[in-house]
Design a protein around this motif. Sequence first.
Motif, PDB file in Angstrom:
ATOM      1  N   SER A   1      33.918  48.625  27.928  1.00 51.53           N
ATOM      2  CA  SER A   1      35.261  48.152  27.602  1.00 51.53           C
ATOM      3  C   SER A   1      36.289  49.204  28.018  1.00 51.53           C
ATOM      4  CB  SER A   1      35.381  47.827  26.112  1.00 51.53           C
ATOM      5  OG  SER A   1      35.063  48.958  25.327  1.00 51.53           O
ATOM      6  N   GLN A   2      37.319  48.742  28.657  1.00 48.30           N
ATOM      7  CA  GLN A   2      38.424  49.566  29.155  1.00 48.30           C
ATOM      8  C   GLN A   2      37.986  50.632  30.160  1.00 48.30           C
ATOM      9  OE1 GLN A   2      41.473  50.621  26.257  1.00 48.30           O
ATOM     10  NE2 GLN A   2      40.473  49.265  24.782  1.00 48.30           N
ATOM     11  N   ALA A   3      36.798  50.490  30.728  1.00 44.74           N
ATOM     12  CA  ALA A   3      36.335  51.436  31.748  1.00 44.74           C
ATOM     13  C   ALA A   3      37.048  51.174  33.067  1.00 44.74           C
ATOM     14  CB  ALA A   3      34.829  51.307  31.941  1.00 44.74           C
ATOM     15  N   ASN A   4      37.207  52.215  33.864  1.00 48.14           N
ATOM     16  CA  ASN A   4      37.794  52.096  35.192  1.00 48.14           C
ATOM     17  C   ASN A   4      36.657  52.039  36.206  1.00 48.14           C
ATOM     18  OD1 ASN A   4      39.266  52.144  37.525  1.00 48.14           O
ATOM     19  ND2 ASN A   4      39.990  54.247  37.293  1.00 48.14           N
ATOM     20  N   LEU A   5      36.449  50.846  36.781  1.00 48.00           N
ATOM     21  CA  LEU A   5      35.416  50.626  37.782  1.00 48.00           C
ATOM     22  C   LEU A   5      36.045  50.199  39.107  1.00 48.00           C
ATOM     23  CD1 LEU A   5      33.209  48.857  35.178  1.00 48.00           C
ATOM     24  CD2 LEU A   5      32.350  50.749  36.549  1.00 48.00           C
ATOM     25  N   HIS A   6      37.235  50.689  39.370  1.00 44.45           N
ATOM     26  CA  HIS A   6      37.973  50.356  40.589  1.00 44.45           C
ATOM     27  C   HIS A   6      37.135  50.716  41.813  1.00 44.45           C
ATOM     28  CE1 HIS A   6      41.054  51.484  43.731  1.00 44.45           C
ATOM     29  NE2 HIS A   6      41.249  50.198  43.555  1.00 44.45           N
ATOM     30  N   SER A   7      36.927  49.759  42.691  1.00 48.78           N
ATOM     31  CA  SER A   7      36.177  49.929  43.942  1.00 48.78           C
ATOM     32  C   SER A   7      34.732  50.404  43.729  1.00 48.78           C
ATOM     33  CB  SER A   7      36.899  50.896  44.888  1.00 48.78           C
ATOM     34  OG  SER A   7      38.156  50.375  45.245  1.00 48.78           O
ATOM     35  N   ALA A   8      34.164  50.136  42.575  1.00 50.13           N
ATOM     36  CA  ALA A   8      32.773  50.516  42.302  1.00 50.13           C
ATOM     37  C   ALA A   8      31.814  49.516  42.946  1.00 50.13           C
ATOM     38  CB  ALA A   8      32.519  50.578  40.800  1.00 50.13           C
ATOM     39  N   ASN A   9      30.629  50.006  43.319  1.00 50.38           N
ATOM     40  CA  ASN A   9      29.579  49.145  43.845  1.00 50.38           C
ATOM     41  C   ASN A   9      28.659  48.762  42.694  1.00 50.38           C
ATOM     42  OD1 ASN A   9      27.537  47.808  45.152  1.00 50.38           O
ATOM     43  ND2 ASN A   9      26.865  49.540  46.379  1.00 50.38           N
ATOM     44  N   LEU A  10      28.767  47.507  42.251  1.00 47.86           N
ATOM     45  CA  LEU A  10      27.954  46.978  41.166  1.00 47.86           C
ATOM     46  C   LEU A  10      27.077  45.832  41.671  1.00 47.86           C
ATOM     47  CD1 LEU A  10      31.011  47.057  38.867  1.00 47.86           C
ATOM     48  CD2 LEU A  10      28.893  48.160  38.181  1.00 47.86           C
ATOM     49  N   SER A  11      26.716  45.870  42.954  1.00 54.69           N
ATOM     50  CA  SER A  11      25.905  44.796  43.508  1.00 54.69           C
ATOM     51  C   SER A  11      24.519  44.795  42.870  1.00 54.69           C
ATOM     52  CB  SER A  11      25.799  44.921  45.027  1.00 54.69           C
ATOM     53  OG  SER A  11      25.157  46.117  45.389  1.00 54.69           O
ATOM     54  N   GLU A  12      24.070  43.609  42.536  1.00 53.70           N
ATOM     55  CA  GLU A  12      22.757  43.382  41.932  1.00 53.70           C
ATOM     56  C   GLU A  12      22.558  44.138  40.615  1.00 53.70           C
ATOM     57  OE1 GLU A  12      19.436  43.400  44.739  1.00 53.70           O
ATOM     58  OE2 GLU A  12      20.918  43.374  46.367  1.00 53.70           O
ATOM     59  N   VAL A  13      23.638  44.503  39.950  1.00 53.26           N
ATOM     60  CA  VAL A  13      23.556  45.220  38.684  1.00 53.26           C
ATOM     61  C   VAL A  13      23.222  44.246  37.551  1.00 53.26           C
ATOM     62  CG1 VAL A  13      26.007  45.009  38.050  1.00 53.26           C
ATOM     63  CG2 VAL A  13      24.713  47.000  37.307  1.00 53.26           C
ATOM     64  N   ASN A  14      22.525  44.733  36.537  1.00 55.70           N
ATOM     65  CA  ASN A  14      22.201  43.933  35.365  1.00 55.70           C
ATOM     66  C   ASN A  14      23.222  44.263  34.285  1.00 55.70           C
ATOM     67  OD1 ASN A  14      21.209  42.836  33.011  1.00 55.70           O
ATOM     68  ND2 ASN A  14      19.102  43.450  33.367  1.00 55.70           N
ATOM     69  N   LEU A  15      24.120  43.323  34.018  1.00 52.44           N
ATOM     70  CA  LEU A  15      25.147  43.476  32.988  1.00 52.44           C
ATOM     71  C   LEU A  15      24.991  42.409  31.904  1.00 52.44           C
ATOM     72  CD1 LEU A  15      28.101  44.281  35.390  1.00 52.44           C
ATOM     73  CD2 LEU A  15      27.377  45.743  33.500  1.00 52.44           C
ATOM     74  N   ILE A  16      23.776  41.967  31.658  1.00 53.41           N
ATOM     75  CA  ILE A  16      23.533  40.934  30.646  1.00 53.41           C
ATOM     76  C   ILE A  16      24.019  41.438  29.294  1.00 53.41           C
ATOM     77  CG2 ILE A  16      21.787  39.607  29.402  1.00 53.41           C
ATOM     78  CD1 ILE A  16      20.100  39.668  31.962  1.00 53.41           C
ATOM     79  N   GLY A  17      24.913  40.675  28.673  1.00 56.38           N
ATOM     80  CA  GLY A  17      25.409  41.001  27.341  1.00 56.38           C
ATOM     81  C   GLY A  17      26.318  42.224  27.290  1.00 56.38           C
TER      82      GLY A  17
ATOM     83  N   ALA B   1      36.120  45.672  42.982  1.00 53.28           N
ATOM     84  CA  ALA B   1      34.723  46.046  42.747  1.00 53.28           C
ATOM     85  C   ALA B   1      33.789  45.051  43.442  1.00 53.28           C
ATOM     86  CB  ALA B   1      34.421  46.077  41.252  1.00 53.28           C
ATOM     87  N   ASN B   2      32.613  45.536  43.830  1.00 52.28           N
ATOM     88  CA  ASN B   2      31.587  44.691  44.427  1.00 52.28           C
ATOM     89  C   ASN B   2      30.568  44.333  43.354  1.00 52.28           C
ATOM     90  OD1 ASN B   2      29.610  43.408  45.869  1.00 52.28           O
ATOM     91  ND2 ASN B   2      29.065  45.149  47.141  1.00 52.28           N
ATOM     92  N   LEU B   3      30.622  43.070  42.891  1.00 52.34           N
ATOM     93  CA  LEU B   3      29.690  42.560  41.893  1.00 52.34           C
ATOM     94  C   LEU B   3      28.813  41.464  42.498  1.00 52.34           C
ATOM     95  CD1 LEU B   3      32.504  42.633  39.381  1.00 52.34           C
ATOM     96  CD2 LEU B   3      30.279  43.431  38.641  1.00 52.34           C
ATOM     97  N   SER B   4      28.591  41.523  43.803  1.00 51.63           N
ATOM     98  CA  SER B   4      27.789  40.487  44.449  1.00 51.63           C
ATOM     99  C   SER B   4      26.370  40.489  43.875  1.00 51.63           C
ATOM    100  CB  SER B   4      27.752  40.694  45.967  1.00 51.63           C
ATOM    101  OG  SER B   4      27.171  41.927  46.297  1.00 51.63           O
ATOM    102  N   ARG B   5      25.882  39.299  43.574  1.00 53.17           N
ATOM    103  CA  ARG B   5      24.551  39.079  43.000  1.00 53.17           C
ATOM    104  C   ARG B   5      24.334  39.811  41.677  1.00 53.17           C
ATOM    105  NH1 ARG B   5      24.348  39.957  48.103  1.00 53.17           N
ATOM    106  NH2 ARG B   5      23.372  42.015  48.014  1.00 53.17           N
ATOM    107  N   ALA B   6      25.418  40.156  40.982  1.00 57.34           N
ATOM    108  CA  ALA B   6      25.318  40.797  39.665  1.00 57.34           C
ATOM    109  C   ALA B   6      24.895  39.770  38.618  1.00 57.34           C
ATOM    110  CB  ALA B   6      26.653  41.416  39.272  1.00 57.34           C
ATOM    111  N   ASP B   7      24.193  40.224  37.614  1.00 59.50           N
ATOM    112  CA  ASP B   7      23.780  39.365  36.502  1.00 59.50           C
ATOM    113  C   ASP B   7      24.703  39.650  35.326  1.00 59.50           C
ATOM    114  OD1 ASP B   7      22.549  37.811  34.587  1.00 59.50           O
ATOM    115  OD2 ASP B   7      20.519  38.440  35.157  1.00 59.50           O
ATOM    116  N   LEU B   8      25.629  38.732  35.100  1.00 60.25           N
ATOM    117  CA  LEU B   8      26.644  38.864  34.056  1.00 60.25           C
ATOM    118  C   LEU B   8      26.444  37.831  32.946  1.00 60.25           C
ATOM    119  CD1 LEU B   8      29.462  39.293  36.652  1.00 60.25           C
ATOM    120  CD2 LEU B   8      29.028  40.965  34.867  1.00 60.25           C
ATOM    121  N   ARG B   9      25.232  37.345  32.780  1.00 54.54           N
ATOM    122  CA  ARG B   9      24.981  36.327  31.751  1.00 54.54           C
ATOM    123  C   ARG B   9      25.381  36.856  30.377  1.00 54.54           C
ATOM    124  NH1 ARG B   9      18.895  35.099  32.527  1.00 54.54           N
ATOM    125  NH2 ARG B   9      19.013  37.197  33.372  1.00 54.54           N
ATOM    126  N   GLY B  10      26.255  36.097  29.714  1.00 53.70           N
ATOM    127  CA  GLY B  10      26.676  36.451  28.363  1.00 53.70           C
ATOM    128  C   GLY B  10      27.574  37.670  28.281  1.00 53.70           C
TER     129      GLY B  10
END
Length: 182
Positions: A68-84, A95-104
């Motif tokens: 929360s309130q983190a600065n992820l400007h231009s971060a590479n988050l491809s294929e990252v697991n961010l479930i919950g 930011a690059n969130l391609s193929r990221a898992d953002l379920r929930g």
Amino acid sequence: MDTISFLNEYKSGQRNFQGVTLHQAKLTKAELTGVNLSEADLSGADLSEANLSKCNLARANLTNADLSQANLHSANLSEVNLIGADLMKANLLDANLSRADLRGANLMWANLLGANLSEAEMSGAVLSGANLRAANLIGSNINESEFNDTELAEAIITELEMTGEILHMGLSHQWITWAGSY
């Protein structure tokens, strides 16, 4: 690696922490610009208000992490697991969130201006109040996601998967690219 050792190595100039385990690390307000945390285990970590701009977090595990309130400007988050994960009010500008898992995941009021969310799994995510202006959502799954008061102007949402219920997706008065059916 424990949190203190990690921060000491970062302060001494180390920037490559690929595959490091920092499960439930307390990194609130940490200054980690440009660090390589690809394939790292940061599940349950507290990264709230941390500066992670231009970081490489590709394929990292951030399940249930607090960003929360983190600065992820231009971060590479491809294929990252961010479930919950909690990304409320996070800055994900470009930011690059391609193929990221953002379920929930909680992305309320997050800034995703120009973010790449192509083929992202976002079922059950909360995006209320988020800025998705000019974001790339090609091939994303938004089933059962919440988009109340979400800014979607100029967003690219072709081939969007939304076969299930979508909770209040307000598309009125939005300028979006739409080339699919639902």
